[in-house]
Scaffold this motif. Structure first.
Motif, PDB file in Angstrom:
ATOM      1  N   SER A 335      -0.058  -3.946 -15.104  1.00 56.90           N
ATOM      2  CA  SER A 335       1.289  -4.425 -14.782  1.00 56.90           C
ATOM      3  C   SER A 335       1.957  -3.572 -13.702  1.00 56.90           C
ATOM      4  CB  SER A 335       2.167  -4.435 -16.041  1.00 56.90           C
ATOM      5  OG  SER A 335       2.499  -3.115 -16.440  1.00 56.90           O
ATOM      6  N   ILE A 336       1.343  -2.425 -13.381  1.00 60.18           N
ATOM      7  CA  ILE A 336       1.916  -1.510 -12.392  1.00 60.18           C
ATOM      8  C   ILE A 336       1.252  -1.766 -11.041  1.00 60.18           C
ATOM      9  CG2 ILE A 336       2.283   0.901 -11.754  1.00 60.18           C
ATOM     10  CD1 ILE A 336       2.076   1.553 -14.767  1.00 60.18           C
ATOM     11  N   LYS A 337       2.033  -2.125 -10.060  1.00 53.92           N
ATOM     12  CA  LYS A 337       1.502  -2.446  -8.743  1.00 53.92           C
ATOM     13  C   LYS A 337       1.310  -1.177  -7.913  1.00 53.92           C
ATOM     14  CE  LYS A 337       1.729  -6.679  -9.949  1.00 53.92           C
ATOM     15  NZ  LYS A 337       0.474  -7.313 -10.442  1.00 53.92           N
ATOM     16  N   PRO A 338       0.315  -1.180  -7.009  1.00 54.40           N
ATOM     17  CA  PRO A 338       0.106  -0.014  -6.135  1.00 54.40           C
ATOM     18  C   PRO A 338       1.375   0.285  -5.327  1.00 54.40           C
ATOM     19  CG  PRO A 338      -1.767  -1.508  -6.020  1.00 54.40           C
ATOM     20  CD  PRO A 338      -0.703  -2.231  -6.785  1.00 54.40           C
ATOM     21  N   LEU A 339       1.630   1.555  -5.092  1.00 53.36           N
ATOM     22  CA  LEU A 339       2.834   1.965  -4.374  1.00 53.36           C
ATOM     23  C   LEU A 339       2.617   2.022  -2.869  1.00 53.36           C
ATOM     24  CD1 LEU A 339       4.061   4.838  -6.727  1.00 53.36           C
ATOM     25  CD2 LEU A 339       4.713   2.416  -6.757  1.00 53.36           C
ATOM     26  N   VAL A 340       1.416   2.402  -2.460  1.00 56.31           N
ATOM     27  CA  VAL A 340       1.142   2.572  -1.040  1.00 56.31           C
ATOM     28  C   VAL A 340      -0.362   2.426  -0.803  1.00 56.31           C
ATOM     29  CG1 VAL A 340       0.858   5.088  -1.195  1.00 56.31           C
ATOM     30  CG2 VAL A 340       1.529   4.061   0.977  1.00 56.31           C
ATOM     31  N   THR A 341      -0.720   1.938   0.368  1.00 53.35           N
ATOM     32  CA  THR A 341      -2.121   1.841   0.756  1.00 53.35           C
ATOM     33  C   THR A 341      -2.313   2.623   2.046  1.00 53.35           C
ATOM     34  OG1 THR A 341      -2.393  -0.347  -0.241  1.00 53.35           O
ATOM     35  CG2 THR A 341      -3.985   0.299   1.429  1.00 53.35           C
ATOM     36  N   PRO A 342      -3.234   3.588   2.096  1.00 57.60           N
ATOM     37  CA  PRO A 342      -3.454   4.368   3.318  1.00 57.60           C
ATOM     38  C   PRO A 342      -3.810   3.466   4.499  1.00 57.60           C
ATOM     39  CG  PRO A 342      -4.560   5.381   1.464  1.00 57.60           C
ATOM     40  CD  PRO A 342      -4.087   4.037   0.999  1.00 57.60           C
ATOM     41  N   GLU A 343      -3.435   3.881   5.676  1.00 57.46           N
ATOM     42  CA  GLU A 343      -3.688   3.103   6.880  1.00 57.46           C
ATOM     43  C   GLU A 343      -5.173   2.764   7.017  1.00 57.46           C
ATOM     44  OE1 GLU A 343      -3.261   3.491  11.759  1.00 57.46           O
ATOM     45  OE2 GLU A 343      -2.433   5.038  10.450  1.00 57.46           O
ATOM     46  N   GLY A 344      -5.447   1.479   7.143  1.00 54.86           N
ATOM     47  CA  GLY A 344      -6.819   1.030   7.338  1.00 54.86           C
ATOM     48  C   GLY A 344      -7.528   0.610   6.067  1.00 54.86           C
ATOM     49  N   LEU A 345      -6.991   0.976   4.900  1.00 53.52           N
ATOM     50  CA  LEU A 345      -7.607   0.573   3.632  1.00 53.52           C
ATOM     51  C   LEU A 345      -6.832  -0.642   3.130  1.00 53.52           C
ATOM     52  CD1 LEU A 345      -9.684   1.137   1.428  1.00 53.52           C
ATOM     53  CD2 LEU A 345      -8.047   2.673   0.350  1.00 53.52           C
ATOM     54  N   ASN A 346      -7.331  -1.810   3.423  1.00 52.26           N
ATOM     55  CA  ASN A 346      -6.572  -3.037   3.208  1.00 52.26           C
ATOM     56  C   ASN A 346      -6.781  -3.678   1.847  1.00 52.26           C
ATOM     57  OD1 ASN A 346      -5.590  -2.882   5.912  1.00 52.26           O
ATOM     58  ND2 ASN A 346      -7.525  -3.749   6.633  1.00 52.26           N
TER      59      ASN A 346
END
Length: 379
Positions: A335-346
């Motif tokens: 139920s917890i969504k990711p907060l951030v995705t590093p640049e280039g990791l889509n």
């Protein structure tokens, strides 16, 4: 006399496996205790019992545990100490404390799943516990053992030195002479997640690696995982003891030579904090890196069992886990969504090789063989 964890692990491994690799005989089964769940769960009563115990100490391979500790103490008024400690050292200390009936580590955020299911859980040095009020939000595959979160190690490059994108497009590129001595990574013999990645590749990565080989060379390859690991090792990658060193070698403003780093996504924070220029090798075949699990476990002889359970409950909520996934990561609570995705990791599912929790015991049982294979080929 101090006995290194490697010796302890090898001893358990010898007991767990009834025959050497390649004998054709299956390893003897190891009984891995299932995660427990309280039938009648009352969070308020757990908080009161935890406060009566007074404190809790948690070891983690990430320094983020210090921020988790501050947030936990602020919320519950219970002093929590968060200690950064590499997984092998944590396992060794918890094993010794358990044997001596002198436990100071109440719980751990533990990323070496092989040792967890092959040693710590069967010997009851730790146990795993599922908060009943959150169980419906935790997928079944994340419950045994309890997956707190997933992190990732990825291939990364310097965007200033390679402005047209990652200079490697296929993992087999890294085994070519032009990249000899230009891959920077943690030493697999000291980094359990990388070693587990190798054993997982052998277990269920053959098809993808073979397809990538075919795409690059136009011919088939046998035993693709062994071949890739062998060639990578022989190409003399630069081995370090920390992801921070990898990040500095690849992305620092002073970097002059083009290198590829195999490092934790947490080090992408250096882009903002230190002016580094790093990005993931987007679209690299057959994967940009691998994801690995971090489990929550409670010491079997903890003097603060309720405080340890409360910590586990906390880390399975967004309020607790956000400190661990602030630079990238996925909670074991769906139920917890990711907060951030590093640049280039889509796309984690598409871009990353996934650790199979069903293979963790095999990781543990095959560890020495893979370690020796790496050591011989790295020379």
């Amino acid at each position: 006399m101090r006995i290194p964890l490697a010796v302890l692990t090898t001893t358990v491994l010898a007991v767990a496996a009834c025959a050497p690799s390649g004998s054709g005989q299956a390893p003897a089964p190891v009984a891995v205790p299932q995660a427990s769940k309280d039938g009648a769960f009352d969070l308020d009563k757990l908080i009161a019992a935890a406060k009566a115990e007074g404190s809790v100490t948690v070891y983690d391979s990430s320094g983020d545990i210090e921020d988790v500790a501050k947030a936990f103490t602020a919320k519950y008024g219970i002093p929590m100490e968060g200690v950064k400690s590499d997984s092998p050292e944590t396992a060794e200390k918890m094993t010794r404390e358990h044997a001596a009936d002198n436990v100071t580590i109440d719980a751990t955020m533990y990323e070496d799943g092989g040792v967890l299911v092959g040693q710590l859980l069967p010997q009851q040095i730790v146990s795993t516990w599922i908060p009943a009020d959150l169980a419906a939000q935790i997928p079944a595959e994340n419950q045994n053992p309890l997956l707190a979160l997933s992190k990732a190690t990825i291939f990364a490059y310097n965007t200033k030195l390679s402005p047209n994108g990652c200079p490697v497009k296929n993992v087999w590129d890294l085994t070519e002479p032009e990249w000899r001595g230009k891959v920077v990574m943690q030493d697999p013999l000291g980094k359990p997640t990388v070693l587990s990645f190798f054993t997982q590749l052998k277990a269920h990565g053959e098809t993808a690696l073979a397809a990538a080989y075919q795409a690059k060379y136009g011919k088939a390859v046998q035993n693709a995982a062994d071949e890739w690991i062998k060639r990578l090792a022989a190409n003399q990658p630069v081995l370090t003891g920390s992801d921070e060193d990898i990040s500095g070698a690849v992305g620092a403003p002073a970097a002059k030579d083009v290198k590829i780093g195999f490092m934790s996504i947490s080090k992408f924070r250096n882009n903002q904090e230190k002016g580094y220029a790093q990005a993931a090798c987007t679209g690299m075949q057959p994967f940009t890196g691998f994801s690995y699990p971090k489990y929550a476990a409670i010491a079997g002889k903890t003097k603060h069992p309720n405080a340890a359970k409360l910590f586990v409950h906390f880390i399975m909520t967004e309020e607790g886990v956000k400190h661990e996934i602030a630079e990238g990561g996925i909670s074991g609570n769906s139920s917890i969504k990711p907060l951030v995705t590093p640049e280039g990791l889509n796309d984690w599912a598409k871009d990353l090789f996934q650790t199979d929790p069903a293979s963790l015991l095999a990781d543990f049982q095959n560890r020495q063989t893979v370690s020796d294979f790496w050591r011989v080929n790295h020379g």
